[in-house]
Design an enzyme around this catalytic site. Sequence first.
Site, PDB file in Angstrom:
ATOM      1  CG  HIS A  14      -1.850   1.154   1.292  1.00  0.00           C
ATOM      2  ND1 HIS A  14      -3.188   0.985   1.562  1.00  0.00           N
ATOM      3  CD2 HIS A  14      -1.678   2.487   1.117  1.00  0.00           C
ATOM      4  CE1 HIS A  14      -3.786   2.166   1.546  1.00  0.00           C
ATOM      5  NE2 HIS A  14      -2.883   3.097   1.284  1.00  0.00           N
ATOM      6  CG  HIS A  16      -0.757   7.118  -0.944  1.00  0.00           C
ATOM      7  ND1 HIS A  16      -1.975   7.279  -1.560  1.00  0.00           N
ATOM      8  CD2 HIS A  16      -0.995   6.438   0.202  1.00  0.00           C
ATOM      9  CE1 HIS A  16      -2.922   6.736  -0.803  1.00  0.00           C
ATOM     10  NE2 HIS A  16      -2.355   6.213   0.264  1.00  0.00           N
ATOM     11  CG  LEU A  17       4.822   5.560  -5.834  1.00  0.00           C
ATOM     12  CD1 LEU A  17       5.164   4.741  -7.074  1.00  0.00           C
ATOM     13  CD2 LEU A  17       6.092   5.891  -5.061  1.00  0.00           C
ATOM     14  NE  ARG A  18       0.537  11.992  -2.156  1.00  0.00           N
ATOM     15  CZ  ARG A  18      -0.412  11.529  -1.377  1.00  0.00           C
ATOM     16  NH1 ARG A  18      -1.421  10.818  -1.870  1.00  0.00           N
ATOM     17  NH2 ARG A  18      -0.408  11.764  -0.095  1.00  0.00           N
ATOM     18  CG  ASN A  42      -5.080   8.559  -3.164  1.00  0.00           C
ATOM     19  OD1 ASN A  42      -4.018   8.066  -3.546  1.00  0.00           O
ATOM     20  ND2 ASN A  42      -5.208   9.127  -1.975  1.00  0.00           N
ATOM     21  CE  LYS A 100      -7.874   2.092  -0.521  1.00  0.00           C
ATOM     22  NZ  LYS A 100      -6.668   2.714  -0.055  1.00  0.00           N
ATOM     23  CG  HIS A 137      -9.866   4.375   3.557  1.00  0.00           C
ATOM     24  ND1 HIS A 137      -8.673   5.042   3.655  1.00  0.00           N
ATOM     25  CD2 HIS A 137     -10.623   4.803   4.606  1.00  0.00           C
ATOM     26  CE1 HIS A 137      -8.703   5.838   4.720  1.00  0.00           C
ATOM     27  NE2 HIS A 137      -9.885   5.723   5.305  1.00  0.00           N
ATOM     28  CG  HIS A 175      -4.885   2.114   5.906  1.00  0.00           C
ATOM     29  ND1 HIS A 175      -6.236   2.068   6.159  1.00  0.00           N
ATOM     30  CD2 HIS A 175      -4.768   2.839   4.778  1.00  0.00           C
ATOM     31  CE1 HIS A 175      -6.872   2.738   5.235  1.00  0.00           C
ATOM     32  NE2 HIS A 175      -6.008   3.215   4.376  1.00  0.00           N
ATOM     33  CG  ASP A 248      -1.672   4.824   3.989  1.00  0.00           C
ATOM     34  OD1 ASP A 248      -1.704   5.222   2.809  1.00  0.00           O
ATOM     35  OD2 ASP A 248      -2.495   5.164   4.851  1.00  0.00           O
ATOM     36  CG  HIS A 252       0.085  15.132   2.263  1.00  0.00           C
ATOM     37  ND1 HIS A 252      -0.905  15.378   1.339  1.00  0.00           N
ATOM     38  CD2 HIS A 252      -0.272  13.991   2.886  1.00  0.00           C
ATOM     39  CE1 HIS A 252      -1.825  14.428   1.398  1.00  0.00           C
ATOM     40  NE2 HIS A 252      -1.463  13.559   2.325  1.00  0.00           N
ATOM     41  CB  ALA A 264      -4.848  12.423   6.484  1.00  0.00           C
TER      42      ALA A 264
HETATM   43  O1  DOR Z   1      -3.219   9.222   5.852  1.00  0.00           O
HETATM   44  C1  DOR Z   1      -3.618   8.960   4.721  1.00  0.00           C
HETATM   45  N1  DOR Z   1      -3.108   9.558   3.632  1.00  0.00           N
HETATM   46  N2  DOR Z   1      -4.603   8.080   4.608  1.00  0.00           N
HETATM   47  C2  DOR Z   1      -5.190   7.844   3.431  1.00  0.00           C
HETATM   48  O2  DOR Z   1      -6.091   7.062   3.411  1.00  0.00           O
HETATM   49  C3  DOR Z   1      -4.786   8.578   2.225  1.00  0.00           C
HETATM   50  C4  DOR Z   1      -3.427   9.077   2.322  1.00  0.00           C
HETATM   51  C5  DOR Z   1      -3.089  10.097   1.271  1.00  0.00           C
HETATM   52  O3  DOR Z   1      -3.347   9.846   0.099  1.00  0.00           O
HETATM   53  O4  DOR Z   1      -2.528  11.129   1.614  1.00  0.00           O
HETATM   54 ZN    ZN Z   2      -3.360   5.048   1.637  1.00  0.00          ZN
END
Ligand code: DOR
Ligand code: ZN
Length: 346
Positions: A14, A16-18, A42, A100, A137, A175, A248, A252, A264
């Site tokens: 799990h 996130h690479l953006r 996402n 997802k 999620h 998660h 996860d 950011h 988050a």
């Molecule tokens: O903390 C989180 N950040 N939880 C998520 O479900 C999404 C993720 C994000 O994409 O920043």
């Molecule tokens: Zn996530």
Amino acid sequence: MTQSLTIARPDDWHLHLRDGAMLAAVLPETARHFARAIIMPNLVPPVVTGADAAAYRARILTALPDGMHFEPLMTLYLTEHTDPADIRAAAASGLVRALKLYPAGATTNSASGVRDFDKIRPVLDTMAEIGLPLCIHGEVTDPDIDIFDREAIFIDRVLDPIRSATPGLRVVMEHITTANGVDYVKANDTDLGATITTHHLIINRNHILVGGIKPHYYCLPVAKREEHRLALRAAATSGDTRFFLGTDSAPHPDHLKENACGCAGCFTATNTMALLAHVFEEENALNRLEAFASRNGPAFYRLPVNAQTLTLTKSDTPTAFPAGIRAGDDTVTVFDPGFPVYWDVS
Ligand code: DOR
Ligand code: ZN
């Protein structure tokens, strides 16, 4: 005295690479240690079709520095308009490894998520038929439900009914943050697995709130009481094949975390493996780190364990992790466990 541990190369189930400059900045942090990762869809706009996933996969591989090896395992963002025929083709080609499910409004960029679960019934039936996992999620989004109860209530109100209505659906509870999540997984069969993040093994809700708000510990699902953290530790270090690592890691820019309405996400890609060695040693379970980080995930996803290895070394002096990494003009703070860690990837 140095101590070392060699395990099969881990995967992150799990991540996130953006995209763009952020992708270029965070991808090496994961590829340095991990062979593969399940890539969260996402983005804005989200990755919803097989064509979107193919294009995103190509952007990831273009961003991979020369000499690094990494296999992105693509996912699609399940919406109320997802076409069963598209996911069938995307799965058959090997491009897409999971879908997802974000309940609409649950977290970052989840506005396109699902509001009416009846609308995704044909997709879920197709997934059960072809064995494509659904990554969930698991939080309800009703405004009247306390944020600390949202995972436990999701299990009863949404997850259990979905699984009962769709026999054979393979589900990953993403998660998990509660003893309720651990217990639900343990009470069910092998069609159900769960990822656990590094940070939820380390922080409880006090870390976020005591002594001032700590935005870099704020993520979703939000960290819960200490008893839940201990249940997660017990599950992760148990060797039970249904629990596996999904960091996860969610970058950011600092200015969006340290904000009156902070985003988050904890960014743990850089130091996850060292932190896990620390946690597993504390639990006298170093011999089960390989199961959690390198073996149980491939077993669930029906993929081979990586042939390459990763060696972790413990030294007498604390490891100096970077405080942050640069992403274009921004900085992304690296998760600080709040205690000295003597392990590092060697
Ligand atoms: O903390 C989180 N950040 N939880 C998520 O479900 C999404 C993720 C994000 O994409 O920043
Ligand atoms: Zn996530």
